[in-house]
Design an enzyme around this catalytic site. Structure first.
Site, PDB file in Angstrom:
ATOM      1  NE  ARG A   1      42.200  37.979  41.764  1.00 21.19           N
ATOM      2  CZ  ARG A   1      43.134  37.880  40.818  1.00 21.19           C
ATOM      3  NH1 ARG A   1      43.519  36.686  40.384  1.00 21.19           N
ATOM      4  NH2 ARG A   1      43.690  38.951  40.299  1.00 21.19           N
TER       5      ARG A   1
ATOM      6  CG  HIS B   1      41.831  42.910  37.441  1.00 24.68           C
ATOM      7  ND1 HIS B   1      42.177  43.140  38.760  1.00 24.68           N
ATOM      8  CD2 HIS B   1      42.779  42.059  36.944  1.00 24.68           C
ATOM      9  CE1 HIS B   1      43.274  42.453  39.040  1.00 24.68           C
ATOM     10  NE2 HIS B   1      43.661  41.798  37.967  1.00 24.68           N
TER      11      HIS B   1
ATOM     12  CD  GLN C   1      46.780  43.789  35.414  1.00 23.96           C
ATOM     13  OE1 GLN C   1      46.812  42.854  36.204  1.00 23.96           O
ATOM     14  NE2 GLN C   1      47.869  44.247  34.815  1.00 23.96           N
TER      15      GLN C   1
ATOM     16  CG  ASP D   1      42.906  38.970  30.168  1.00 23.34           C
ATOM     17  OD1 ASP D   1      43.807  38.165  30.515  1.00 23.34           O
ATOM     18  OD2 ASP D   1      41.932  39.251  30.897  1.00 23.34           O
TER      19      ASP D   1
ATOM     20  CB  CYS E   1      46.389  41.584  33.135  1.00 22.19           C
ATOM     21  SG  CYS E   1      45.285  40.216  32.693  1.00 22.19           S
TER      22      CYS E   1
ATOM     23  NE  ARG F   1      48.100  44.325  39.640  1.00 23.47           N
ATOM     24  CZ  ARG F   1      47.338  43.239  39.819  1.00 23.47           C
ATOM     25  NH1 ARG F   1      47.422  42.223  38.983  1.00 23.47           N
ATOM     26  NH2 ARG F   1      46.456  43.174  40.816  1.00 23.47           N
TER      27      ARG F   1
HETATM   28  N1   CP Z   1      47.002  39.961  36.527  1.00 23.81           N
HETATM   29  C1   CP Z   1      46.589  39.363  37.649  1.00 23.81           C
HETATM   30  O1   CP Z   1      45.668  39.838  38.329  1.00 23.81           O
HETATM   31  O2   CP Z   1      47.283  38.244  37.963  1.00 23.81           O
HETATM   32  P1   CP Z   1      46.915  37.175  39.088  1.00 23.81           P
HETATM   33  O3   CP Z   1      45.637  36.503  38.633  1.00 23.81           O
HETATM   34  O4   CP Z   1      48.078  36.250  39.122  1.00 23.81           O
HETATM   35  O5   CP Z   1      46.700  37.890  40.385  1.00 23.81           O
HETATM   36  N1  NVA Z   2      40.322  38.072  32.656  1.00 20.53           N
HETATM   37  C1  NVA Z   2      41.160  37.279  33.517  1.00 20.53           C
HETATM   38  C2  NVA Z   2      42.127  38.139  34.247  1.00 20.53           C
HETATM   39  C3  NVA Z   2      43.096  37.389  35.125  1.00 20.53           C
HETATM   40  C4  NVA Z   2      44.022  38.283  35.877  1.00 20.53           C
HETATM   41  C5  NVA Z   2      40.302  36.484  34.469  1.00 20.53           C
HETATM   42  O1  NVA Z   2      39.329  37.044  35.019  1.00 20.53           O
HETATM   43  O2  NVA Z   2      40.579  35.300  34.667  1.00 20.53           O
END
Ligand code: CP
Ligand code: NVA
Length: 310
Positions: free
Chosen positions: A110, A137, A140, A228, A267, A295
């Site tokens: 990540r 992502h 997700q 989101d 998400c 997930r």
């Molecule tokens: N939805 C998601 O990816 O959550 P986190 O940022 O907690 O991993």
């Molecule tokens: N769009 C958000 C998703 C978090 C899971 C971000 O990138 O912070």
């Protein structure tokens, strides 16, 4: 020699593999039938395998679900964070990829810049999985599709409506739409539309994608309402952006325009009172905690595909 199966975006797997992942995730979830969460699946398909997880951004769901997913598949994980690994002191992605390929069977990363994940995949000799970048992502969306299917909503012809920021999560929804033939209405303020490339590719693959600034129109007759955070990780918390987003809040009035059996997805983490109000977030139509649980089941199928077990 078989090429390494990286999962940087949904297109790396393609529609048949995603369909196989969704079936496998559904079957494995059903077979567990409420077992304690760290008890492995009967077949332990990743017995002895280890996943390296790299976090250059915060995470709750992705981190925990990959960990539990590996335990349920019979494997294990280790975690590197930029603050406590040499990545944070400037060791290159290329060297990190080559070292981790000798120590782990797969790498989940990540990070911010999608190019870092691509570079990791160029140098790694084990599968690299995108656990979120500024661009996309994909993990997700496997969980989201599983949640939609659990609600007995077939994907072909499904009307998904997105509200707010045209961000990384929306990009992966658009990619899924093209691959699995569902339609997406995207309601954003001017200047916050998704990247054109994702819209064009979804359309070329046969999905109907409508871009609008009219939230009510986007919600009308929709099967799935999604939003989101308005401010993603790494973005400035700009007053100007928050003001532009305000008319795109998912609330009861917006939900009332969707089909009566429409579901609400997010998400998470959510900012209740901003992109969604409390009444919708806590309503029976909200499936956000099924989505979060999924997930785990989604990651399992992604891992199995990446490691040639699916
Ligand atoms: N939805 C998601 O990816 O959550 P986190 O940022 O907690 O991993
Ligand atoms: N769009 C958000 C998703 C978090 C899971 C971000 O990138 O912070």
């Amino acid at each position: 020699m078989m090429s390494v199966r990286h999962f940087l975006d949904l297109g790396d797997a393609g529609s048949d593999a995603i369909a196989a992942m969704l079936n496998d995730a559904h079957d494995r979830k059903a077979a567990r039938n409420g077992w304690p969460k760290a008890v492995p699946d009967t077949d332990k398909p990743l017995d002895g395998f280890v996943l390296a997880m790299i976090f250059e951004k915060n995470s709750t769901r992705t981190r925990v679900s990959f960990d539990i997913a590996m335990r349920q598949l019979g494997g294990s994980v280790f975690i590197l964070e930029s603050g406590t690994s040499q990545l944070g002191r400037g060791e290159s992605i290329a060297d990190t990829a080559r070292v981790l390929s000798r120590m782990a069977d797969a790498i989940m990363i990540r990070t911010d810049d999608h190019a870092k994940v691509e570079e990791m995949a160029r140098y790694a000799t084990v599968p690299v999985i995108n656990g979120l970048t500024d661009r996309s992502h994909p993990c997700q969306i496997v969980a989201d599709l599983l949640t939609i299917l659990e609600q007995k909503k077939p994907l072909p012809g499904l009307e998904v409506a997105w509200f707010g920021d045209g961000n990384n999560v929306l990009h992966s929804i658009l990619e899924a739409a093209g691959l699995l033939k569902f339609n997406v209405r995207v309601a954003t303020p001017a200047g916050y539309e998704p990247e054109r490339e994702f819209v064009d590719t979804a359309r070329e693959r046969g999905a109907r994608v409508e871009l609008t600034q009219d939230a009510d129109a986007a919600a009308s007759g929709a099967d799935v309402i999604v939003t989101d955070t308005w401010i993603s990780m790494g973005q400035a918390n700009a007053e100007e952006k928050l003001a532009a987003m305000a008319p795109y809040q998912v609330n009861e009035a917006l939900m009332a325009r969707a089909k009566p059996d429409a579901i609400f997805l997010h998400c998470l983490p959510a900012h209740v009172g901003d992109e969604v109000n409390e009444a919708v977030f806590e309503s029976a139509q909200s499936k956000v905690f099924d989505e979060a649980e999924n997930r785990i089941h989604g990651q399992k199928s992604i891992l199995l595909w990446a490691l040639n077990k699916l």
